[in-house]
Design an enzyme around this catalytic site. Sequence first.
Site, PDB file in Angstrom:
ATOM      1  CG  HIS A 125      -1.935   1.092   1.632  1.00 23.51           C
ATOM      2  ND1 HIS A 125      -2.702   1.465   1.463  1.00 23.51           N
ATOM      3  CD2 HIS A 125      -1.415   2.854   1.972  1.00 23.51           C
ATOM      4  CE1 HIS A 125      -3.320   2.736   0.635  1.00 23.51           C
ATOM      5  NE2 HIS A 125      -2.572   3.140   2.187  1.00 23.51           N
ATOM      6  CD  GLU A 126       2.010   4.274   3.524  1.00 15.50           C
ATOM      7  OE1 GLU A 126       2.347   4.282   3.197  1.00 15.50           O
ATOM      8  OE2 GLU A 126       1.258   4.086   4.838  1.00 15.50           O
ATOM      9  CG  HIS A 129       0.149   5.998  -0.239  1.00 15.46           C
ATOM     10  ND1 HIS A 129      -0.737   6.848  -0.775  1.00 15.46           N
ATOM     11  CD2 HIS A 129      -0.022   5.457   0.116  1.00 15.46           C
ATOM     12  CE1 HIS A 129      -2.004   6.177  -0.232  1.00 15.46           C
ATOM     13  NE2 HIS A 129      -1.748   5.994   1.129  1.00 15.46           N
ATOM     14  CD  GLU A 187      -5.003   6.409   1.917  1.00 11.22           C
ATOM     15  OE1 GLU A 187      -4.572   4.982   2.172  1.00 11.22           O
ATOM     16  OE2 GLU A 187      -3.927   7.365   2.516  1.00 11.22           O
TER      17      GLU A 187
END
Length: 268
Positions: A125-126, A129, A187
Amino acid sequence: MRWLRPLAITALCASIAACSTSPTGRSQLLLLSDAELNAMGRQAFSQYQQELPTAGQASHRYVQCIADAIVAELPAEQRQLDWQIRVFESEQPNAFALPGGYMGVNTGMLDIATNQDQLASVVGHEIGHVLANHANERASTESATSLGLSVISSTSGMQSAGGQQLMGVLGMGAQYGIVLPFSRAHESEADVIGLDLMAQAGFDPRESVTLWENMQAATGGGGAPPAWMSTHPGQGQRIEGLQGNMDQALARYEQARSSGRMPNCPRP
Ligand SMILES: [Zn+2]
Protein backbone atom coordinates in the site's frame (compact mmCIF):
# COMPACT_ATOMS: atom_id res chain seq x y z
CA MET A 1 -17.37 25.69 -3.60
CA ARG A 2 -16.10 22.11 -3.77
CA TRP A 3 -16.79 21.84 -7.49
CA LEU A 4 -14.36 24.70 -8.08
CA ARG A 5 -11.38 22.51 -7.27
CA PRO A 6 -11.80 19.84 -9.99
CA LEU A 7 -12.72 22.62 -12.36
CA ALA A 8 -9.57 24.57 -11.56
CA ILE A 9 -7.43 21.46 -11.98
CA THR A 10 -9.00 20.62 -15.30
CA ALA A 11 -8.34 24.17 -16.47
CA LEU A 12 -4.72 23.96 -15.32
CA CYS A 13 -4.31 20.57 -16.95
CA ALA A 14 -5.52 22.02 -20.21
CA SER A 15 -3.29 25.05 -20.05
CA ILE A 16 0.07 24.05 -18.59
CA ALA A 17 0.52 20.47 -19.72
CA ALA A 18 1.62 19.25 -16.29
CA CYS A 19 -0.90 16.46 -16.38
CA SER A 20 -0.16 12.84 -16.04
CA THR A 21 -2.17 9.64 -15.69
CA SER A 22 -2.09 7.58 -12.50
CA PRO A 23 -1.58 3.77 -12.63
CA THR A 24 -5.34 3.26 -12.37
CA GLY A 25 -6.12 5.82 -15.07
CA ARG A 26 -7.01 8.98 -13.17
CA SER A 27 -5.64 12.22 -14.61
CA GLN A 28 -3.33 14.01 -12.21
CA LEU A 29 -1.80 17.45 -11.96
CA LEU A 30 1.93 17.05 -11.18
CA LEU A 31 3.81 20.33 -10.81
CA LEU A 32 6.93 19.28 -8.92
CA SER A 33 9.84 17.50 -10.53
CA ASP A 34 10.70 13.96 -9.42
CA ALA A 35 14.28 14.98 -8.66
CA GLU A 36 13.10 17.79 -6.39
CA LEU A 37 10.58 15.59 -4.57
CA ASN A 38 12.94 12.64 -4.17
CA ALA A 39 15.58 14.91 -2.66
CA MET A 40 13.01 16.21 -0.20
CA GLY A 41 11.99 12.65 0.64
CA ARG A 42 15.60 11.69 1.32
CA GLN A 43 16.11 14.73 3.52
CA ALA A 44 12.95 14.09 5.54
CA PHE A 45 13.85 10.40 5.91
CA SER A 46 17.28 11.13 7.37
CA GLN A 47 15.62 13.57 9.75
CA TYR A 48 13.13 10.88 10.88
CA GLN A 49 16.03 8.54 11.57
CA GLN A 50 17.81 11.13 13.67
CA GLU A 51 14.73 12.00 15.69
CA LEU A 52 12.98 8.65 16.18
CA PRO A 53 14.47 5.53 17.81
CA THR A 54 14.89 2.63 15.37
CA ALA A 55 14.10 -0.98 16.27
CA GLY A 56 16.56 -3.88 16.48
CA GLN A 57 18.18 -5.82 13.63
CA ALA A 58 15.68 -8.71 13.71
CA SER A 59 12.66 -6.48 13.03
CA HIS A 60 14.63 -4.66 10.39
CA ARG A 61 15.58 -7.89 8.58
CA TYR A 62 11.95 -9.03 8.62
CA VAL A 63 10.57 -5.84 7.11
CA GLN A 64 13.46 -5.56 4.65
CA CYS A 65 12.81 -9.11 3.41
CA ILE A 66 9.18 -8.21 2.64
CA ALA A 67 10.07 -4.90 0.98
CA ASP A 68 12.78 -6.57 -1.15
CA ALA A 69 10.34 -9.17 -2.44
CA ILE A 70 7.85 -6.49 -3.52
CA VAL A 71 10.40 -4.04 -4.94
CA ALA A 72 11.84 -6.88 -7.08
CA GLU A 73 8.48 -7.01 -8.90
CA LEU A 74 8.37 -3.31 -9.83
CA PRO A 75 8.90 -2.15 -13.41
CA ALA A 76 12.60 -1.36 -14.06
CA GLU A 77 12.12 2.40 -14.02
CA GLN A 78 10.53 2.34 -10.58
CA ARG A 79 12.76 -0.40 -9.19
CA GLN A 80 15.75 1.92 -9.57
CA LEU A 81 14.46 4.36 -6.92
CA ASP A 82 16.50 4.43 -3.72
CA TRP A 83 14.09 2.08 -1.89
CA GLN A 84 14.82 1.93 1.83
CA ILE A 85 12.77 0.81 4.79
CA ARG A 86 13.31 1.25 8.53
CA VAL A 87 11.45 0.05 11.60
CA PHE A 88 10.79 2.72 14.20
CA GLU A 89 10.23 1.99 17.87
CA SER A 90 6.70 3.25 18.53
CA GLU A 91 3.48 1.71 19.80
CA GLN A 92 1.50 3.70 17.23
CA PRO A 93 0.58 1.24 14.45
CA ASN A 94 1.75 3.46 11.64
CA ALA A 95 3.60 3.24 8.33
CA PHE A 96 4.63 5.79 5.73
CA ALA A 97 6.38 6.15 2.39
CA LEU A 98 8.07 9.28 1.07
CA PRO A 99 8.82 10.27 -2.52
CA GLY A 100 12.03 8.59 -3.63
CA GLY A 101 11.13 5.27 -1.98
CA TYR A 102 11.86 5.98 1.70
CA MET A 103 9.60 3.95 3.97
CA GLY A 104 9.02 3.51 7.65
CA VAL A 105 7.01 1.01 9.70
CA ASN A 106 6.43 1.33 13.44
CA THR A 107 6.83 -1.63 15.79
CA GLY A 108 3.17 -1.10 16.74
CA MET A 109 2.23 -2.10 13.19
CA LEU A 110 4.14 -5.38 13.61
CA ASP A 111 1.78 -6.22 16.48
CA ILE A 112 -1.31 -5.73 14.30
CA ALA A 113 0.07 -7.30 11.11
CA THR A 114 0.53 -10.79 12.53
CA ASN A 115 2.23 -12.47 9.54
CA GLN A 116 4.41 -11.61 6.55
CA ASP A 117 1.43 -11.41 4.17
CA GLN A 118 -0.41 -8.84 6.29
CA LEU A 119 2.70 -6.73 6.60
CA ALA A 120 3.25 -7.09 2.85
CA SER A 121 -0.17 -5.49 2.34
CA VAL A 122 0.96 -2.49 4.42
CA VAL A 123 4.25 -2.20 2.52
CA GLY A 124 2.51 -2.72 -0.84
CA HIS A 125 0.00 0.00 0.00
CA GLU A 126 2.76 2.46 0.92
CA ILE A 127 4.71 1.65 -2.25
CA GLY A 128 1.44 2.24 -4.12
CA HIS A 129 1.34 5.84 -2.84
CA VAL A 130 4.87 6.39 -4.18
CA LEU A 131 4.25 4.74 -7.57
CA ALA A 132 1.11 6.80 -8.09
CA ASN A 133 2.88 10.10 -7.24
CA HIS A 134 0.28 10.94 -4.60
CA ALA A 135 2.53 13.37 -2.70
CA ASN A 136 3.27 15.31 -5.87
CA GLU A 137 -0.39 15.34 -6.85
CA ARG A 138 -1.55 16.51 -3.44
CA ALA A 139 1.07 19.27 -3.25
CA SER A 140 0.28 20.34 -6.81
CA THR A 141 -3.45 20.40 -6.16
CA GLU A 142 -3.05 22.29 -2.88
CA SER A 143 -0.73 24.76 -4.53
CA ALA A 144 -2.97 25.29 -7.50
CA THR A 145 -5.96 25.98 -5.33
CA SER A 146 -4.74 27.52 -2.10
CA LEU A 147 -1.08 27.64 -1.19
CA GLY A 148 0.00 29.52 -4.27
CA LEU A 149 2.54 28.41 -6.83
CA SER A 150 5.23 30.56 -5.20
CA VAL A 151 5.54 28.03 -2.36
CA ILE A 152 6.36 25.25 -4.79
CA SER A 153 8.90 27.29 -6.68
CA SER A 154 10.84 28.29 -3.56
CA THR A 155 12.70 25.19 -2.45
CA SER A 156 15.08 27.20 -0.30
CA GLY A 157 12.64 28.05 2.44
CA MET A 158 11.75 24.65 3.85
CA GLN A 159 12.17 25.95 7.40
CA SER A 160 9.72 28.78 6.73
CA ALA A 161 6.02 28.45 7.53
CA GLY A 162 5.22 27.89 3.86
CA GLY A 163 7.96 25.29 3.56
CA GLN A 164 6.73 23.41 6.58
CA GLN A 165 3.22 23.48 5.23
CA LEU A 166 4.50 22.07 1.96
CA MET A 167 6.35 19.30 3.80
CA GLY A 168 3.08 18.47 5.58
CA VAL A 169 1.20 18.34 2.30
CA LEU A 170 3.85 16.00 0.90
CA GLY A 171 3.39 13.69 3.88
CA MET A 172 6.76 14.48 5.42
CA GLY A 173 5.59 16.77 8.16
CA ALA A 174 5.51 14.41 11.13
CA GLN A 175 8.42 16.20 12.77
CA TYR A 176 6.54 19.46 12.46
CA GLY A 177 3.28 18.05 13.73
CA ILE A 178 1.59 18.57 10.37
CA VAL A 179 0.38 15.35 8.82
CA LEU A 180 -2.47 15.53 6.38
CA PRO A 181 -4.42 12.43 5.46
CA PHE A 182 -4.48 11.33 1.85
CA SER A 183 -7.84 11.56 0.12
CA ARG A 184 -10.15 8.59 -0.17
CA ALA A 185 -9.33 8.36 -3.89
CA HIS A 186 -5.62 8.13 -3.07
CA GLU A 187 -6.20 5.49 -0.40
CA SER A 188 -8.33 3.32 -2.68
CA GLU A 189 -5.79 3.63 -5.45
CA ALA A 190 -2.89 2.68 -3.12
CA ASP A 191 -4.97 -0.30 -1.93
CA VAL A 192 -5.50 -1.58 -5.47
CA ILE A 193 -1.87 -1.09 -6.49
CA GLY A 194 -0.63 -2.63 -3.22
CA LEU A 195 -2.91 -5.65 -3.55
CA ASP A 196 -1.60 -6.40 -7.04
CA LEU A 197 2.01 -5.87 -5.99
CA MET A 198 1.87 -8.13 -2.94
CA ALA A 199 0.18 -10.87 -4.97
CA GLN A 200 2.71 -10.59 -7.76
CA ALA A 201 5.49 -10.96 -5.17
CA GLY A 202 3.87 -14.17 -3.88
CA PHE A 203 2.19 -12.86 -0.73
CA ASP A 204 -1.39 -14.02 -0.07
CA PRO A 205 -3.63 -11.06 -1.03
CA ARG A 206 -6.51 -12.33 1.14
CA GLU A 207 -4.45 -11.40 4.18
CA SER A 208 -4.98 -7.70 3.33
CA VAL A 209 -8.58 -8.11 4.48
CA THR A 210 -7.43 -9.84 7.67
CA LEU A 211 -5.15 -6.89 8.37
CA TRP A 212 -8.14 -4.55 8.25
CA GLU A 213 -10.09 -6.85 10.54
CA ASN A 214 -7.15 -6.81 12.98
CA MET A 215 -7.14 -3.01 12.75
CA GLN A 216 -10.82 -2.94 13.58
CA ALA A 217 -10.34 -5.35 16.48
CA ALA A 218 -7.51 -3.19 17.83
CA THR A 219 -9.94 -0.29 18.23
CA GLY A 220 -12.61 -2.47 19.80
CA GLY A 221 -11.70 -1.26 23.28
CA GLY A 222 -13.06 2.18 22.45
CA GLY A 223 -9.65 3.88 22.43
CA ALA A 224 -8.41 6.22 19.74
CA PRO A 225 -8.08 4.52 16.34
CA PRO A 226 -4.53 3.73 15.17
CA ALA A 227 -3.00 6.62 13.24
CA TRP A 228 -2.63 4.60 10.04
CA MET A 229 -6.32 3.85 10.17
CA SER A 230 -7.54 7.26 11.22
CA THR A 231 -5.71 8.83 8.28
CA HIS A 232 -7.22 6.12 6.07
CA PRO A 233 -10.95 6.72 6.24
CA GLY A 234 -13.88 4.44 5.40
CA GLN A 235 -12.85 0.98 6.60
CA GLY A 236 -15.93 -0.87 5.34
CA GLN A 237 -15.43 0.59 1.89
CA ARG A 238 -11.74 -0.23 2.00
CA ILE A 239 -12.46 -3.92 2.59
CA GLU A 240 -15.10 -3.88 -0.17
CA GLY A 241 -12.58 -2.31 -2.53
CA LEU A 242 -10.04 -5.01 -1.73
CA GLN A 243 -12.65 -7.76 -2.19
CA GLY A 244 -13.65 -6.27 -5.52
CA ASN A 245 -10.10 -6.72 -6.82
CA MET A 246 -9.45 -10.05 -5.12
CA ASP A 247 -10.12 -12.39 -8.07
CA GLN A 248 -7.50 -10.66 -10.18
CA ALA A 249 -5.06 -10.57 -7.25
CA LEU A 250 -5.56 -14.27 -6.52
CA ALA A 251 -4.82 -15.11 -10.16
CA ARG A 252 -1.57 -13.13 -9.89
CA TYR A 253 -0.77 -14.85 -6.62
CA GLU A 254 -1.26 -18.35 -8.09
CA GLN A 255 0.91 -17.37 -11.03
CA ALA A 256 3.63 -16.06 -8.72
CA ARG A 257 3.60 -19.23 -6.61
CA SER A 258 3.83 -21.48 -9.65
CA SER A 259 6.75 -19.37 -10.91
CA GLY A 260 8.56 -20.06 -7.63
CA ARG A 261 7.97 -16.68 -5.97
CA MET A 262 7.31 -17.89 -2.43
CA PRO A 263 8.77 -15.31 -0.05
CA ASN A 264 9.72 -16.64 3.35
CA CYS A 265 10.36 -13.77 5.75
CA PRO A 266 10.58 -15.13 9.32
CA ARG A 267 8.72 -12.96 11.82
CA PRO A 268 11.02 -12.08 14.74
ZN1 LIG B 1 -2.34 5.24 2.61
